[in-house]
Scaffold this active site. Structure first.
Site, PDB file in Angstrom:
ATOM      1  N   SER A  13     -31.806   0.019 -11.482  1.00 18.14           N
ATOM      2  CA  SER A  13     -32.566   0.916 -12.356  1.00 18.14           C
ATOM      3  C   SER A  13     -34.057   0.894 -12.038  1.00 18.14           C
ATOM      4  CB  SER A  13     -32.324   0.556 -13.824  1.00 18.14           C
ATOM      5  OG  SER A  13     -32.647  -0.804 -14.071  1.00 18.14           O
ATOM      6  N   GLY A 137     -45.720  -5.555 -15.302  1.00 18.47           N
ATOM      7  CA  GLY A 137     -46.263  -5.028 -16.545  1.00 18.47           C
ATOM      8  C   GLY A 137     -45.149  -4.632 -17.489  1.00 18.47           C
ATOM      9  N   THR A 139     -42.685  -2.509 -18.603  1.00 20.54           N
ATOM     10  CA  THR A 139     -42.033  -1.306 -18.064  1.00 20.54           C
ATOM     11  C   THR A 139     -40.533  -1.355 -18.285  1.00 20.54           C
ATOM     12  OG1 THR A 139     -41.942  -2.446 -15.930  1.00 20.54           O
ATOM     13  CG2 THR A 139     -43.748  -0.885 -16.256  1.00 20.54           C
ATOM     14  N   ALA A 141     -37.303   0.844 -16.996  1.00 27.30           N
ATOM     15  CA  ALA A 141     -37.033   1.793 -15.924  1.00 27.30           C
ATOM     16  C   ALA A 141     -36.732   3.189 -16.453  1.00 27.30           C
ATOM     17  CB  ALA A 141     -35.863   1.288 -15.076  1.00 27.30           C
ATOM     18  N   LYS A 192     -41.820 -14.308 -19.355  1.00 34.71           N
ATOM     19  CA  LYS A 192     -41.527 -13.481 -20.534  1.00 34.71           C
ATOM     20  C   LYS A 192     -40.027 -13.259 -20.693  1.00 34.71           C
ATOM     21  CE  LYS A 192     -40.498  -9.600 -18.153  1.00 34.71           C
ATOM     22  NZ  LYS A 192     -39.419  -8.602 -18.337  1.00 34.71           N
ATOM     23  N   ASP A 245     -46.100  -7.371 -21.426  1.00 35.90           N
ATOM     24  CA  ASP A 245     -44.695  -7.454 -21.036  1.00 35.90           C
ATOM     25  C   ASP A 245     -43.908  -8.322 -22.016  1.00 35.90           C
ATOM     26  OD1 ASP A 245     -42.593  -6.755 -19.446  1.00 35.90           O
ATOM     27  OD2 ASP A 245     -43.229  -7.885 -17.689  1.00 35.90           O
ATOM     28  N   SER A 255     -34.430  -4.168 -23.262  1.00 35.05           N
ATOM     29  CA  SER A 255     -34.558  -5.405 -22.494  1.00 35.05           C
ATOM     30  C   SER A 255     -33.203  -6.090 -22.367  1.00 35.05           C
ATOM     31  CB  SER A 255     -35.547  -6.356 -23.180  1.00 35.05           C
ATOM     32  OG  SER A 255     -35.416  -7.661 -22.664  1.00 35.05           O
ATOM     33  N   ARG A 256     -32.755  -6.298 -21.142  1.00 30.42           N
ATOM     34  CA  ARG A 256     -31.491  -7.000 -20.918  1.00 30.42           C
ATOM     35  C   ARG A 256     -31.553  -8.435 -21.417  1.00 30.42           C
ATOM     36  NH1 ARG A 256     -31.402  -5.831 -14.702  1.00 30.42           N
ATOM     37  NH2 ARG A 256     -32.927  -4.169 -14.990  1.00 30.42           N
ATOM     38  N   GLU A 282     -32.254 -11.582 -15.495  1.00 27.65           N
ATOM     39  CA  GLU A 282     -33.136 -12.460 -14.722  1.00 27.65           C
ATOM     40  C   GLU A 282     -33.514 -13.723 -15.478  1.00 27.65           C
ATOM     41  OE1 GLU A 282     -34.382 -13.379 -11.328  1.00 27.65           O
ATOM     42  OE2 GLU A 282     -34.492 -11.190 -11.337  1.00 27.65           O
TER      43      GLU A 282
END
Length: 336
Positions: A13, A137, A139, A141, A192, A245, A255-256, A282
């Site tokens: 993505s 930053g 963001t 996708a 983060k 972020d 956010s995953r 991640e």
């Protein structure tokens, strides 16, 4: 810089969204992904229906399944890969790169085996003189692909290259700032994700907005403590790549990492949460790396420690949050 084409490595993505942004700005872009079947679908659909449905590719954007053909003779290569694939991909492409190639990356993580910052990996494999920049930053996708207002930081030890990458990205809807604090931008982007898991856990348990705000604020202190020890600047960690972020990933379900934490807080199995999300989370690997790095450096990161214990020592989520609440009383300080 050889060649005007930009190679974007990573067709998930975020890689696709950055390729779309650059192509909309008039740059010829070649997007590579490791899965030939996925690339074939992108080519047939002229869009990434799996991750960014309904967003057509600009004419300037092509896709390719041949990694060597994607990077050969290209002046700028942008890596947008999971951190665990960063070194191996860079090692693979290194012999095919032009001598004057410039490298940027938008990966938010640490090296899998060592916990090193990714600019160290780039310097080791391509040499310290290779122009290198990190893009980071607040963001998502989907919002970048939809051309919604976004701001990022581009950091490089070569100020002219940071300005060049920022200029390629910059548009009316996409503001790109520059920095020379490569360490701070990377630390903010990686840590983060750990704290977003923690915020998700607290919300999943049902602890409410007060607890979420406290976790974000104290989480910022952890980012600053680690960052300052590693050589980051506090103003960077209070900026887009740090605080910005952190707020984004801790508060929005795009956010995953936050969604993963929500599932943990609700008592779901890790495997089931990951399968439902269907993309790289991640923060799971980064938690282990940041925790180990903080221990080695003697940096106090209690939220990170509790997330680590949840993920790697099977500590129940409720007990992890309770451990944070039961810590001894102290004066509030930021970055200490």
């Amino acid at each position: 810089m050889t060649g005007s084409t930009i190679a974007i490595l990573g067709a998930g993505s975020w890689g696709t969204a950055l390729a779309i942004r650059l192509a909309r700005n008039g740059h010829r872009c070649m997007l590579w992904g490791h899965d030939p079947a996925h690339i074939a679908r992108l080519r047939a659909d002229r869009s990434n229906q799996q991750y960014l449905p309904g967003i057509p590719f600009p004419p300037q954007l092509d896709v390719c399944e041949d990694l060597q053909a994607t990077v050969a003779g290209v002046g700028l290569v942008v890596l947008v890969l999971p951190s665990h694939a960063f070194r191996s991909c860079l090692q693979t492409v290194a012999p095919w790169l032009a001598p004057d190639v410039h490298i940027a990356w938008a990966t938010k993580g640490l090296e899998l085996t060592t916990g090193r910052l990714l600019d160290d990996v780039v310097s080791e494999l391509l040499g310290p003189a290779t122009p290198a920049a990190v893009i980071s930053g607040p963001t998502f996708a989907a919002e970048v692909a939809a051309d919604l207002p976004t701001a990022v930081t581009v950091a490089s030890r070569q100020p002219a290259f940071a300005q060049e990458v920022a200029a390629r990205l910059h548009s009316e809807q996409f503001r790109a700032y520059t920095s020379d604090d490569v360490i701070g931008v990377q630390v903010g982007g990686a840590t983060k994700n750990v704290l977003a898991i923690a915020a998700g856990v607290a919300d999943g348990i049902g602890f409410g907005a007060n607890a979420r705000a406290a976790l974000i604020t104290r989480g910022l202190s952890e980012i600053m403590r680690l960052g300052l020890v590693l050589g980051a600047r506090s103003e960077t960690l209070m900026g887009l790549a740090g605080l910005g972020d952190l707020i984004l990933t801790c508060t929005d379900n795009q956010s995953r990492n936050r969604r993963f934490g929500l599932g943990l807080g609700r008592g779901l199995r890790r495997e089931d949460i990951a399968a439902e999300i269907g993309q790289e989370i991640e923060g799971v690997v980064t938690t282990r790396l940041v925790y180990q790095r903080s221990r080695n450096l003697g940096v106090d990161m209690p939220i990170t420690e509790q997330v680590y214990r949840m993920l790697y020592e099977d500590l129940p989520a409720v007990d992890a949050v309770r451990n944070l609440l039961l810590r001894s009383q102290k004066a509030e300080t930021i970055g200490r």
